[in-house]
Design an enzyme around this catalytic site. Structure first.
Site, PDB file in Angstrom:
ATOM      1  N   ALA A 114       0.841  -1.207   0.000  1.00  0.00           N
ATOM      2  CA  ALA A 114       0.000   0.000   0.000  1.00  0.00           C
ATOM      3  C   ALA A 114       0.878   1.259   0.000  1.00  0.00           C
ATOM      4  O   ALA A 114       1.954   1.239   0.588  1.00  0.00           O
ATOM      5  CB  ALA A 114      -0.894  -0.003   1.232  1.00  0.00           C
ATOM      6  N   ASP A 151       1.129 -10.049   7.980  1.00  0.00           N
ATOM      7  CA  ASP A 151       2.530  -9.690   8.189  1.00  0.00           C
ATOM      8  C   ASP A 151       3.303 -10.453   7.107  1.00  0.00           C
ATOM      9  O   ASP A 151       3.118 -11.675   6.950  1.00  0.00           O
ATOM     10  CB  ASP A 151       2.948 -10.141   9.601  1.00  0.00           C
ATOM     11  CG  ASP A 151       4.355  -9.686   9.937  1.00  0.00           C
ATOM     12  OD1 ASP A 151       5.204  -9.637   9.022  1.00  0.00           O
ATOM     13  OD2 ASP A 151       4.609  -9.382  11.110  1.00  0.00           O
ATOM     14  N   CYS A 194      12.870   3.738   1.093  1.00  0.00           N
ATOM     15  CA  CYS A 194      13.025   5.171   0.800  1.00  0.00           C
ATOM     16  C   CYS A 194      13.795   5.808   1.953  1.00  0.00           C
ATOM     17  O   CYS A 194      13.466   6.898   2.402  1.00  0.00           O
ATOM     18  CB  CYS A 194      11.684   5.847   0.553  1.00  0.00           C
ATOM     19  SG  CYS A 194      10.510   5.637   1.895  1.00  0.00           S
TER      20      CYS A 194
END
Ligand SMILES: C[S@@+](CC[C@H](N)C(=O)[O-])C[C@H]1O[C@@H](n2cnc3c(N)ncnc32)[C@H](O)[C@@H]1O
Length: 482
Positions: free
Chosen positions: A128, A177, A248
């Site tokens: 997501a 998970d 990131c």
């Protein structure tokens, strides 16, 4: 310059310990304070890059190609009236023709591109809101099977909406998970993307507060999660398969050290593949190991880290698990399937659907052709595309049928004006200039992209947009943007 960007001193001290010798710390700090260039990716599931460029030209948008992604562009919108209007409210966004995505975030799927083109089973382990999932689906051209997993339930909903808007049809969503995949889906995937949860140090140009709670302790804590996930990804990957690990963030604790962990655990079975030739200029960001460590000043983007690995041999997993419980779908009766396909042909000129028709209670679904091999390995939150609801006289088509297959429909397609599209997205019926003799369902399009379904009703088209997708937004119209 954004003077409000918060960059703590102890973060800068830490960066100095691993900043490559050829880079300068002041350049780094200055880059972190510069606003990020806007970038978008064209969704080739709905529109070609050439068509997109034509629409962008009509709007006076200026596009600069992103060197690593054929579908990616940096975007400037010079028109004064567009300055405060979110790209997310434009017709090109709402129609699914494009996805607003940071340029460096397009790199991980591109690193998997070669492997995806030759394989059928792809896992996106932490997916997501779906920027990379939708990019992967486009690279797969909606073929094969793409399992997209997300731990957070609120983010899973956003992911699901993204995939509908983008017309993704080959996806199975799961809500776990990511550590379960190695045990439940041992060696099931040809390609895996692990775009891991991380401390987000590279996102400070977009989010001035990204470093507000920064600490080495939290880096170390997240690194443990990343190590558990990469181990699971290793086990879930088939021998011969490709794994891309990305974050990131900038710290080696969450990047190189996680890769070191993978190699120390399974070094006999997996090797790094250098990304130095991924695109012209990639060597500027390549580490000695062949990973890409993208600093904000290197390509004037967000910071990112991407590593690619090839699994060469199997390694036994002592913790294999098997899902319990029956699979709740069955194949749609062949007689009814034939009637349904005949209806689609008559109504929309659509001859085939790429997959297998499946039924669960009164719901009709389309599964990717290859799904059977993995369909009962875990419990999925959503599988393939919901085509419609089965009732006594046939099938009432669902919104997703239109967003995924509207492009292939040859008849009963209605291109909307911006005013009509505004009404549609706000859940209102669509007024027609003339009374229509047409009956039944109609595919609605915007900018040449299918956006949903309606029902002909003489001088209007009845709105079939699902309630959860109704927006309280005002679409930016051609008139406003020109
Ligand atoms: C970097 S974001 C993914 C961004 C996404 N790949 C994209 O491009 O749109 C990481 C995601 O991992 C999810 N996540 C966190 N812990 C996880 C876990 N243990 N297993 C799976 N997903 C997890 C987070 O909720 C978050 O949505």
């Amino acid at each position: 310059m954004d003077a409000n960007t918060f960059i703590p001193e102890h973060f800068i001290d830490d960066v100095k310990t691993y900043l490559p010798a050829h880079l300068d710390i002041d350049d780094f700090i200055n880059a972190c304070r510069r606003p990020l260039r806007k970038s978008i990716r064209v969704n080739t599931l709905k529109i070609s890059v050439t068509e997109f460029k034509q629409y962008a030209k009509q709007k006076n948008w200026l596009l600069t190609p992103i060197p690593w992604c054929e579908e990616g562009f940096w975007l400037e919108r010079p028109a004064a009236e567009e300055q405060n209007l979110a790209l997310g409210n434009t017709d090109l966004h709402l129609s699914g023709a494009m996805y607003v995505q940071e340029a460096s975030s397009m790199l991980p799927p591109i690193a998997l591109k070669q492997s995806i083109e030759h394989t059928n089973y792809v896992l996106d382990m932490a997916s997501a809101p779906g920027s990379k999932t939708s990019q992967l689906a486009a690279l797969m051209n909606n073929q094969g099977v793409l399992v997209a997993n997300e731990l957070s339930s609120s983010r899973l909903k956003v992911l699901s909406a993204t995939l509908k808007r983008m017309g993704v049809g080959n996806c199975a969503l799961s809500h776990f998970d990511g550590v379960i995949f190695g045990n439940y889906m041992f060696e099931c995937f040809d390609s895996i993307l692990l775009d891991a949860p991380c401390s987000g140090e590279g996102t400070v140009r977009k989010d001035a507060d990204a470093l507000k709670n920064w600490s080495i302790d939290s880096n170390i804590e997240i690194a443990q999660v990343q190590k558990d996930l990469i181990k699971s990804a290793f086990y879930a990957l088939k021998p011969g398969g490709t794994l891309v690990y990305s974050t990131c963030t900038l710290t080696p604790l969450e990047n190189q050290h996680v890769c070191d962990f993978l190699l120390s655990e399974f070094g006999d079975c997996i090797i790094p593949e250098s990304l130095s030739d991924l695109f012209p200029g990639a060597s500027k960001a390549t580490t000695p190991e062949g990973y890409l460590h993208v600093w904000p000043q290197t390509f004037d983007s967000e910071g990112f880290f991407i590593a690619k690995f090839k699994k060469q041999a199997s390694s036994d997993n002592p913790n294999l698990k098997v899902k319990k419980g029956a699979f709740p779908f069955q194949q749609f009766e062949s007689k009814k399937s034939a009637v349904f396909m005949q209806t689609l042909k008559q109504q929309f000129g659509l001859n085939t659907l790429p997959g297998i028709l499946m039924q669960r209670d009164k719901e009709l679904w389309l599964f990717p052709q290859e799904f059977e091999a993995v369909q009962n390995k875990i419990k999925y939150a959503r599988l393939g595309i919901q085509l419609g609801a089965i009732h006594n006289n046939g099938v009432r088509l669902a919104h997703e049928f239109a967003t995924a297959f509207g492009k292939q429909c040859k008849s009963n397609v209605l291109p909307l004006t911006d005013t009509q599209a505004n009404d549609y997205f706000q859940g209102k019926d669509i007024r027609l200039a003339d009374v229509s003799q047409n009956t039944g369902e109609v595919i609605l399009t915007l900018c040449g992209c299918p956006i949903g379904l309606g029902k002909w009703q003489k001088n209007k088209v009845k709105n079939s947009l699902p309630r959860d997708l109704v927006q309280n937004t005002q679409l930016i119209t051609w008139a406003q943007s020109n």
